[in-house]
Design an enzyme around this catalytic site. Structure first.
Site, PDB file in Angstrom:
ATOM      1  N   CYS A 163     -19.053  34.727  39.547  1.00 55.64           N
ATOM      2  CA  CYS A 163     -18.301  35.877  40.048  1.00 55.64           C
ATOM      3  C   CYS A 163     -17.743  35.685  41.454  1.00 55.64           C
ATOM      4  CB  CYS A 163     -19.180  37.118  40.001  1.00 55.64           C
ATOM      5  SG  CYS A 163     -19.874  37.409  38.356  1.00 55.64           S
ATOM      6  N   HIS A 303     -18.575  43.630  47.018  1.00 55.46           N
ATOM      7  CA  HIS A 303     -18.822  43.071  45.685  1.00 55.46           C
ATOM      8  C   HIS A 303     -19.403  44.153  44.776  1.00 55.46           C
ATOM      9  CE1 HIS A 303     -19.509  40.010  42.693  1.00 55.46           C
ATOM     10  NE2 HIS A 303     -20.794  40.320  42.629  1.00 55.46           N
ATOM     11  N   GLU A 314     -26.290  43.099  49.623  1.00 55.07           N
ATOM     12  CA  GLU A 314     -24.991  43.103  50.292  1.00 55.07           C
ATOM     13  C   GLU A 314     -24.976  44.164  51.396  1.00 55.07           C
ATOM     14  OE1 GLU A 314     -20.211  43.257  49.258  1.00 55.07           O
ATOM     15  OE2 GLU A 314     -21.642  44.092  47.821  1.00 55.07           O
ATOM     16  N   LYS A 335     -15.007  48.048  41.823  1.00 53.45           N
ATOM     17  CA  LYS A 335     -15.495  47.766  40.463  1.00 53.45           C
ATOM     18  C   LYS A 335     -15.894  49.050  39.747  1.00 53.45           C
ATOM     19  CE  LYS A 335     -17.185  43.011  41.158  1.00 53.45           C
ATOM     20  NZ  LYS A 335     -16.906  42.867  42.611  1.00 53.45           N
ATOM     21  N   HIS A 340     -16.211  44.849  36.170  1.00 49.62           N
ATOM     22  CA  HIS A 340     -16.442  43.567  36.833  1.00 49.62           C
ATOM     23  C   HIS A 340     -15.661  42.477  36.103  1.00 49.62           C
ATOM     24  CE1 HIS A 340     -18.020  40.355  39.015  1.00 49.62           C
ATOM     25  NE2 HIS A 340     -19.322  40.551  38.897  1.00 49.62           N
ATOM     26  N   PHE A 401     -23.629  34.315  40.121  1.00 50.60           N
ATOM     27  CA  PHE A 401     -24.795  33.609  39.596  1.00 50.60           C
ATOM     28  C   PHE A 401     -24.788  32.166  40.101  1.00 50.60           C
ATOM     29  CE2 PHE A 401     -25.451  36.224  35.418  1.00 50.60           C
ATOM     30  CZ  PHE A 401     -25.769  37.331  36.181  1.00 50.60           C
TER      31      PHE A 401
END
Length: 413
Positions: A163, A303, A314, A335, A340, A401
């Site tokens: 991502c 994010h 975050e 998002k 996403h 990831f």
């Protein structure tokens, strides 16, 4: 004097719009792109989650020829649509092919082509598998499609970092320009991975929201009742070039891509470092790259995926970096509207950040009914917010990831 890299063209196809204009209007209006899937996947495969934020497939039929569409995986279809819009928006720069580069990204690649080919092999045998299967399923397929369409010969490269992919791609594009290897770079990312296997896999790892009875309100970053992310698909593209190159050809300029940085947590394959250490390092390095300080930041496109544990590191990292200035920073989590887009998320969110800086308007975060008290951020809720006059600096964050952290810095011009 430091040379500036500027953004002169943008293009997008998203779950909330067929192009940049419709996407931005929908974002400012707080429109959710999440819906229950209009197919039988849930029943056929006993999927616990049968909702997603999908691009309207009519867009492909409207913007690509039948031959083009047939020869491209959906991830490449979206890439080509977004890149063509960005190129036109930049007034088709007159640049030698050897001075034009592409930095494209994806998190998954041609999963639809791969799995369709497997179904064909099982049902009809090897002779019925499409000859173009391998070029269509390659993760570099979208980059190749864009590069060939625009005749880019300086370089055509693909970033694959889950991502964080397309935010890393923007950083790579910045490096390509600064190195002198190109005068113009088309950077972006695309994803088309909404498929029964990915829905099943993400559901199995408890990553997806289960709010299937209320899809439009499923993605709720920072809300105390957030329970997972919503899968989305689409693409975003940005045309980048030297400021003097843009001015010499009379191009409009949206903003400056002022800095970028990456880091890695080396902590866990799917979970972020709970202390936000890697995110802090990427943010600090990106600001240093932009010759900026934390006190300059006024906006962040976070994010913020809407996962129970993912949103907190975050928030912690931003507080560590911005310190006493955190209350002066308007944070948007888009998002909540687009879902996403995995490897395409960073590119679309960089476009949102660019337009926020250009218009001095931060888009809202929707579906937040009860802000998590652990989130010490000034989240833009409910409706857009006007950003302050004067110099305006914004961050766009992406994490993936594998522990990947990527941050870009966008400044007004």
């Amino acid at each position: 004097m430091t040379r500036k890299v500027v953004i002169t063209g943008i293009g997008a196809v998203t779950p909330i719009g067929s192009d940049v204009s419709s996407t931005w209007d929908a974002a400012l209006a707080g429109t959710s792109g999440t819906h229950k899937l209009d197919n039988d996947w849930g029943e056929k495969y006993s999927l616990p989650v049968d909702m997603a934020a999908r691009v309207d497939r009519q867009v492909v039929a409207d913007k690509l020829s039948r031959v083009e569409a047939k020869r491209l995986d959906p991830s490449s279809q979206f890439a080509l649509i977004a890149a063509r819009e960005a190129w036109q928006d930049a007034a088709t720069p007159d640049v030698e092919p050897e001075r034009l580069a592409v930095a494209w990204a994806t998190g998954v690649g041609g999963v639809w082509t791969l799995l369709d080919a497997w179904d064909t092999l099982q049902a009809k045998g090897p002779r019925r598998v499409m000859p173009l299967t391998v070029p269509m399923l390659m993760p570099n397929g979208p980059a190749a499609a864009v590069g060939m369409d625009l005749h880019a010969r300086a370089s055509v490269q693909t970033m694959v970092s889950a991502c964080a992919s397309s935010t890393e791609g923007l950083g790579h594009a910045l490096d390509v320009l600064r190195s002198g290897r190109a005068d113009v770079v088309v950077a972006g990312g695309s994803e088309a991975a909404i498929h029964p296997i990915t829905l099943a896999a993400f559901s199995s790892m408890q990553a997806l929201s289960k709010r299937v009875d209320d899809p439009e309100h499923a993605s709720r970053p920072y809300d105390v009742d957030r329970d997972g992310f919503v899968m989305g698909d689409g693409a975003g593209a940005l045309v980048l070039e030297w400021e003097e190159h843009a001015k010499a050809r009379g191009a409009k300029i949206y903003a400056e891509l002022a800095g970028a940085a990456v880091s890695n947590d080396a902590y866990h394959i799917t979970a972020s470092d709970p202390d936000g250490t890697g995110s802090v390092r990427a943010t600090v390095d990106a600001l240093r790259d932009a010759t900026a300080s934390p006190s300059d930041v006024r906006h962040v496109n976070a994010h913020a995926t809407s996962t129970p544990v993912g949103d907190l590191p975050e928030s912690l990292a931003l507080n560590k970096v911005l310190g006493e200035h955190i209350d002066d920073v308007a944070v948007s989590a888009t998002k909540s509207m687009t879902g996403h887009l995995l490897g395409g998320a960073g590119a679309v969110e960089a476009i949102f950040t660019t337009l926020a800086v250009k218009s001095r308007t931060a888009p809202p975060t929707i579906n937040v009914e009860n802000l998590d008290p652990k989130v010490n951020l000034d989240v833009v809720l409910g409706k857009p917010r006007t950003l302050p006059d004067g110099d305006l600096l914004a961050l766009s964050n992406s994490f993936g990831f594998g522990g990947h952290n990527a941050v870009v810095v966008i400044r007004n011009v």
